[in-house]
Design a protein around this motif. Structure first.
Motif, mmCIF file in Angstrom:
data_model
loop_
_atom_site.group_PDB
_atom_site.id
_atom_site.type_symbol
_atom_site.label_atom_id
_atom_site.label_comp_id
_atom_site.label_asym_id
_atom_site.label_seq_id
_atom_site.Cartn_x
_atom_site.Cartn_y
_atom_site.Cartn_z
ATOM 1 N N ALA A 310 44.369 20.859 34.310
ATOM 2 C CA ALA A 310 43.341 21.034 34.379
ATOM 3 C C ALA A 310 42.427 19.802 35.070
ATOM 4 O O ALA A 310 42.942 18.630 35.097
ATOM 5 C CB ALA A 310 42.676 20.951 32.874
ATOM 6 N N CYS A 311 41.406 19.973 35.586
ATOM 7 C CA CYS A 311 40.819 18.878 36.603
ATOM 8 C C CYS A 311 39.909 18.070 35.574
ATOM 9 O O CYS A 311 39.667 18.537 34.282
ATOM 10 C CB CYS A 311 39.878 19.353 37.525
ATOM 11 N N PRO A 312 39.640 16.821 35.820
ATOM 12 C CA PRO A 312 38.844 15.862 34.939
ATOM 13 C C PRO A 312 37.582 16.430 34.735
ATOM 14 O O PRO A 312 36.893 16.016 33.908
ATOM 15 C CB PRO A 312 38.953 14.640 35.717
ATOM 16 N N GLY A 313 37.085 17.009 35.561
ATOM 17 C CA GLY A 313 35.491 17.389 35.650
ATOM 18 C C GLY A 313 35.009 16.271 36.102
ATOM 19 O O GLY A 313 35.314 15.139 36.517
ATOM 20 N N CYS A 314 33.639 16.434 36.836
ATOM 21 C CA CYS A 314 32.677 15.458 37.395
ATOM 22 C C CYS A 314 31.457 15.992 37.529
ATOM 23 O O CYS A 314 30.784 17.045 36.820
ATOM 24 C CB CYS A 314 33.361 15.256 38.799
ATOM 25 N N GLY A 315 30.496 15.527 38.585
ATOM 26 C CA GLY A 315 29.198 15.616 38.615
ATOM 27 C C GLY A 315 29.029 17.091 39.015
ATOM 28 O O GLY A 315 27.841 17.753 38.912
ATOM 29 N N ARG A 316 30.111 17.859 39.591
ATOM 30 C CA ARG A 316 29.781 19.190 40.161
ATOM 31 C C ARG A 316 29.992 20.321 38.941
ATOM 32 O O ARG A 316 29.733 21.398 39.378
ATOM 33 C CB ARG A 316 30.936 19.409 41.168
ATOM 34 N N THR A 317 30.401 20.028 37.909
ATOM 35 C CA THR A 317 30.232 20.931 36.815
ATOM 36 C C THR A 317 29.897 20.124 35.473
ATOM 37 O O THR A 317 30.532 19.161 35.048
ATOM 38 C CB THR A 317 31.831 21.517 36.482
ATOM 39 N N THR A 318 28.648 20.520 35.170
ATOM 40 C CA THR A 318 28.038 19.880 33.859
ATOM 41 C C THR A 318 28.373 20.788 32.614
ATOM 42 O O THR A 318 28.048 20.058 31.732
ATOM 43 C CB THR A 318 26.650 19.906 34.333
ATOM 44 N N VAL A 354 43.422 25.465 35.100
ATOM 45 C CA VAL A 354 42.165 25.860 34.683
ATOM 46 C C VAL A 354 41.419 24.537 35.446
ATOM 47 O O VAL A 354 41.342 23.425 35.223
ATOM 48 C CB VAL A 354 41.936 25.700 33.022
ATOM 49 N N MET A 355 40.453 25.058 36.397
ATOM 50 C CA MET A 355 39.800 24.137 37.300
ATOM 51 C C MET A 355 38.254 24.314 37.038
ATOM 52 O O MET A 355 37.837 25.583 36.886
ATOM 53 C CB MET A 355 40.364 24.377 38.718
ATOM 54 N N GLY A 356 37.559 23.239 37.296
ATOM 55 C CA GLY A 356 36.344 23.082 37.157
ATOM 56 C C GLY A 356 35.093 23.836 38.282
ATOM 57 O O GLY A 356 34.078 23.982 38.015
ATOM 58 N N CYS A 357 35.615 23.594 39.592
ATOM 59 C CA CYS A 357 34.860 24.212 40.778
ATOM 60 C C CYS A 357 35.530 24.437 41.910
ATOM 61 O O CYS A 357 36.843 24.461 41.969
ATOM 62 C CB CYS A 357 33.818 23.231 40.912
ATOM 63 N N ILE A 358 34.676 24.997 42.990
ATOM 64 C CA ILE A 358 35.293 25.463 44.026
ATOM 65 C C ILE A 358 36.078 24.261 45.227
ATOM 66 O O ILE A 358 36.845 24.556 45.696
ATOM 67 C CB ILE A 358 34.252 26.133 44.875
ATOM 68 N N VAL A 359 35.832 22.937 44.918
ATOM 69 C CA VAL A 359 36.386 21.952 45.621
ATOM 70 C C VAL A 359 37.933 21.966 45.474
ATOM 71 O O VAL A 359 38.493 22.074 46.549
ATOM 72 C CB VAL A 359 35.813 20.614 45.138
ATOM 73 N N ASN A 360 38.455 21.938 44.421
ATOM 74 C CA ASN A 360 40.021 21.846 44.376
ATOM 75 C C ASN A 360 40.456 23.253 43.642
ATOM 76 O O ASN A 360 41.677 23.343 43.283
ATOM 77 C CB ASN A 360 40.421 20.621 43.692
ATOM 78 N N GLY A 361 39.667 23.928 42.999
ATOM 79 C CA GLY A 361 40.009 24.878 42.213
ATOM 80 C C GLY A 361 40.816 26.043 42.587
ATOM 81 O O GLY A 361 41.833 26.254 42.066
ATOM 82 N N PRO A 362 40.349 26.673 43.835
ATOM 83 C CA PRO A 362 41.249 27.813 44.396
ATOM 84 C C PRO A 362 42.682 27.181 44.959
ATOM 85 O O PRO A 362 43.586 27.815 44.630
ATOM 86 C CB PRO A 362 40.465 28.208 45.605
#
Ligand code: SF4
Length: 420
Positions: A310-318, A354-362
């Motif tokens: 899982a990604c750590p999350g950042c400002g791209r996913t609030t 389980v990823m938070g956005c399109i940057v690294n998600g796909p």
């Protein structure tokens, strides 16, 4: 690519070179050392006199993945309960081998309570706590004789908090006579190793098979542990029980144990591990098993449960949606493992992302067996799901979590079930 460059070597733990011990109960045999996988073990913190409470905790530890469980045997009352604890476990179908942890009076308990000696699959002997003066060798010998009588392996477990004081004083004296005395820490390291290996040699002199001797030299400092175990592994080939003693609570204990054991395991040192974590109030004892398993899984030495990236999350996913989904999936996979282990061979190697956005998600989802890339802030409310590296479908709406859950279940059944 630079034509002159060579492929980057993949890091991997070095092979171990220890003897192999057998810890058995009935038809269950847990091998430790040699080509056996590094084993996870744990210790109860119940009063052994409370046989039911202890049996329940042993069961919980075993179901969490502990392959050997140690219990305190400190009084005649505790020794009397050991066969009853074993019987309760056998009735529940829990065949995990039990180890008796003896100090001070182990020689008497093992001879006065033969049913206890028989119900235990291994004895832990601390050479710093077997008696002083001429009693030391006699009482140590009595414990080894019990191990020989019942054909049980022993762990000679030295601990710097209970190091043989007579041995340490003798070595300090010898050191003071050196032309250039070592510093006190170096003498202490030497005393730990001398106590462990010297005791093993005495046990062999009494007839103990070297394959049935495991050693440990536990200290509470990370660098101290690394120093001591590197030297211990260099000087002997006994199977080694590895652990940082009194590691502490929570994050501190987890990090210190992981760092110390991670470095040593990568060097091929350590055949069975225990994480000596002080439980936080209300925390389950099984946490030490979870951490030990995660250390081995993180190093690629073993697989116990499917891993969730899982990604750590950042400002791209609030939103917290992806955090919640990652936790739900992780909890669900872990909770199902006692059943899935039997039903779905190999499921522990499953990788979920389980990823938070399109940057690294796909990208990350494609590297997993099954992954989902949730929409980040401002992205279209769609969550592509990737299966075996290919985009399989896109989830939309309010029910993404439940639908993904179902997709994972279906994938597991198809790939690891009888049909798979
Ligand atoms: S995948 Fe997206 S949300 Fe997650 S850390 Fe990377 S950029 Fe941030």
């Amino acid at each position: 690519m630079n034509a002159a460059c060579t492929p980057i070597e993949a890091a991997a733990p070095r092979p171990r070179r220890s003897r192999q011990a057998r810890i058995a109960w009935g038809s269950r045999v847990v091998t430790v050392g040699g080509d056996a996988p590094v084993r996870v073990q744990s210790m109860t913190n119940t009063d052994t006199v409370d046989a039911i409470g202890t049996a329940i905790q042993v069961k919980e530890l075993a179901q969490a993945g502990s392959e050997v469980v140690r219990i305190t045997v400190n009084t005649p009352e505790a020794a009397q309960q050991v066969p009853y604890i074993r019987e309760q476990l056998d009735r529940m179908g829990i065949d995990v081998p039990l180890v008796g942890d003896f100090h001070y009076n182990g020689h008497r308990l093992l001879s006065d309570h033969p049913a206890c000696a028989e119900a235990l699959s291994k004895y832990r002997i601390n050479p710093g706590n077997v008696g002083k003066g001429d009693k030391h060798d006699r009482q140590f010998a009595q414990m080894i004789e019990a191990a020989l009588r019942w054909d049980r392996p022993v762990r000679i477990g030295v601990n710097w908090g209970s190091l043989d004081q007579e041995l340490l004083a003798r070595m300090m004296d010898e050191n003071s006579r050196r032309a250039e005395p070592w510093d006190a820490k170096a003498v202490m390291y030497e005393a730990l190793i001398t106590s462990a290996i010297g005791s093993a040699e005495r046990a062999r002199g009494l007839g103990m098979n070297p394959d049935q001797i495991l050693l440990s030299c536990k200290v509470s400092g990370v660098q101290d542990l690394i120093s001591v175990y590197r030297e211990l592994a260099r000087r002997c080939d006994y199977a080694l029980h590895l652990g940082l003693t009194e590691a502490g609570m929570g994050t501190k204990g987890t990090v210190a144990s992981s760092v110390a054991m991670g470095i040593l395991l990568q060097e091929g040192i350590g055949d069975t591990i225990r994480v000596s974590l002080t439980p936080q109030p209300g925390e389950a004892r099984t946490q030490e098993v979870v951490i030990a398993s995660e250390i081995l899984q993180a190093l690629g030495l073993r697989s116990f449960v499917p891993s969730v990236t899982a990604c750590p999350g950042c400002g791209r996913t609030t939103s917290t949606t992806f955090q919640e989904l990652a936790k739900q999936i992780d909890d669900h996979l872990r909770a199902q493992m006692p059943v899935w282990r039997e039903r779905y061979a190999g499921v522990e190697r499953l990788k979920v992302a389980v990823m938070g956005c399109i940057v690294n998600g796909p990208g990350e989802s494609k590297h997993a067996d099954i992954g989902i890339s949730l929409p980040g802030t401002g992205e279209a409310p769609a969550a592509p799901v990737f299966i075996d590296g290919e985009k399989a479908l896109t989830l939309r709406g309010d029910n993404i979590a439940a639908e993904f859950h179902q997709i994972v279940e279906t994938y597991i059944e198809k790939r690891f079930g009888a049909a798979g």
